[in-house]
Design a protein around this motif. Structure first.
Motif, PDB file in Angstrom:
ATOM      1  N   GLY A  56       0.832  -1.188   0.000  1.00 37.23           N
ATOM      2  CA  GLY A  56       0.000   0.000   0.000  1.00 37.23           C
ATOM      3  C   GLY A  56       0.868   1.240   0.000  1.00 37.23           C
ATOM      4  N   ALA A  57       0.266   2.362  -0.318  1.00 36.68           N
ATOM      5  CA  ALA A  57       0.992   3.623  -0.351  1.00 36.68           C
ATOM      6  C   ALA A  57       1.369   4.058   1.058  1.00 36.68           C
ATOM      7  CB  ALA A  57       0.136   4.691  -1.022  1.00 36.68           C
ATOM      8  N   SER A  60      -1.019   4.217   4.372  1.00 34.73           N
ATOM      9  CA  SER A  60      -2.165   3.316   4.188  1.00 34.73           C
ATOM     10  C   SER A  60      -2.437   2.446   5.422  1.00 34.73           C
ATOM     11  CB  SER A  60      -1.944   2.416   2.965  1.00 34.73           C
ATOM     12  OG  SER A  60      -0.789   1.609   3.136  1.00 34.73           O
ATOM     13  N   HIS A 216       6.369  -1.387  -0.123  1.00 28.89           N
ATOM     14  CA  HIS A 216       5.690  -0.629  -1.180  1.00 28.89           C
ATOM     15  C   HIS A 216       6.189  -1.084  -2.551  1.00 28.89           C
ATOM     16  CE1 HIS A 216       9.524   1.512  -0.734  1.00 28.89           C
ATOM     17  NE2 HIS A 216       9.366   1.854  -1.988  1.00 28.89           N
ATOM     18  N   ARG A 229      -3.563  -5.829   0.195  1.00 36.34           N
ATOM     19  CA  ARG A 229      -3.344  -4.429  -0.166  1.00 36.34           C
ATOM     20  C   ARG A 229      -4.234  -3.524   0.678  1.00 36.34           C
ATOM     21  NH1 ARG A 229      -0.878  -2.414  -4.416  1.00 36.34           N
ATOM     22  NH2 ARG A 229      -0.995  -4.413  -5.519  1.00 36.34           N
ATOM     23  N   ALA A 231      -5.495   0.541   1.657  1.00 35.94           N
ATOM     24  CA  ALA A 231      -5.649   1.935   1.251  1.00 35.94           C
ATOM     25  C   ALA A 231      -6.555   2.604   2.272  1.00 35.94           C
ATOM     26  CB  ALA A 231      -6.254   2.048  -0.146  1.00 35.94           C
TER      27      ALA A 231
END
Length: 242
Positions: A56-57, A60, A216, A229, A231
């Protein structure tokens, strides 16, 4: 009513007890009169010998989730079970004992003790467990990661890649049942990072450890057996990887 995990990750089966189980996991923190939700309703289970990438970014919730799974932090909702033991039922000392006996860690920042040699850094977990052969086992594993001639060097005398190899040796020296790795190549250049990852997965297979990897890097995540994942603190994708 007991929550049921909605995702049985790589290798799981209904008759195989998970080594790691997250049920309805959530985390909030307060800022004055406001509450910020960092994680919300995370559910999954992971069986022994498998590998999971949490991706995830930035922001997140990846590292927060890892901290909850390892018992380094406590959830606002839900529970984590590690090796069949609910972390919710343990105090901080109990969680620390469970980690010391069964869990290894690899961090982005290496987290080596600067005053100790590579040998003493790797031997320390065994010495804390009362192992008489700590120095011998540590030396053998440093040889395995290619640092047999650097065992008496302190961290400041080693390159970043060498320090991370020491950290890998320290993580695996206790032959942990579960290894948590948080952005293990984040402070390394691409070529050095790839060598470290090759070594991480090789050691993981040799020792038979279950791996939970926060990253990441999609190429790195693709080397794991499954992917979760995040977000905005929520699970948006669950996937078994080929």
């Amino acid at each position: 009513m007991r929550a049921t995990p909605d995702f049985l990750i790589e290798g799981s089966s209904t008759d195989q007890l998970p080594i790691l189980l997250a049920q309805g996991l959530g985390k909030q923190v307060g800022f004055g009169h406001e509450t910020l939700t960092i994680l919300e309703q995370v559910n999954f289970s992971l069986v022994a010998g498998s590998s999971l990438a949490i991706v995830g970014a930035s922001g997140s919730g990846k590292s927060t989730l890892l901290g909850l799974l390892a018992g380094l932090d406590t959830p606002s909702q839900g529970q984590v079970s590690l090796l069949g033991q609910s972390l919710n039922t343990l105090d901080e000392d109990g969680r620390a004992r469970l980690r010391a006996a069964h869990v290894g860690f690899v961090f982005q920042s290496f987290q080596l003790l600067p005053s100790l040699s590579a040998l003493d850094n790797v031997a320390l977990p065994l010495e804390l467990n009362g192992r008489k052969d700590a120095q011998r086992e540590a030396a053998a594993l440093l040889e395995r990661v290619g640092l047999g001639e650097r065992i008496h060097h302190r961290p400041k005398e080693l390159s970043g890649g060498e320090q991370q190899r020491v950290a890998l040796a320290r993580a695996f020296v206790t032959r942990p049942k579960l290894l948590f790795a948080d952005e293990p190549t984040g402070n390394l250049d691409t070529q050095t990072g790839e060598r470290i990852i090759d070594l991480l997965f090789s050691l993981n297979v040799e020792v038979g450890t279950t791996l939970v990897l926060v990253t990441h890097d999609e190429r790195l995540a693709a080397r794991c057996g499954s992917r979760l994942r995040l977000a905005g603190g929520k699970v948006i994708e669950r996937e078994l990887l080929p």
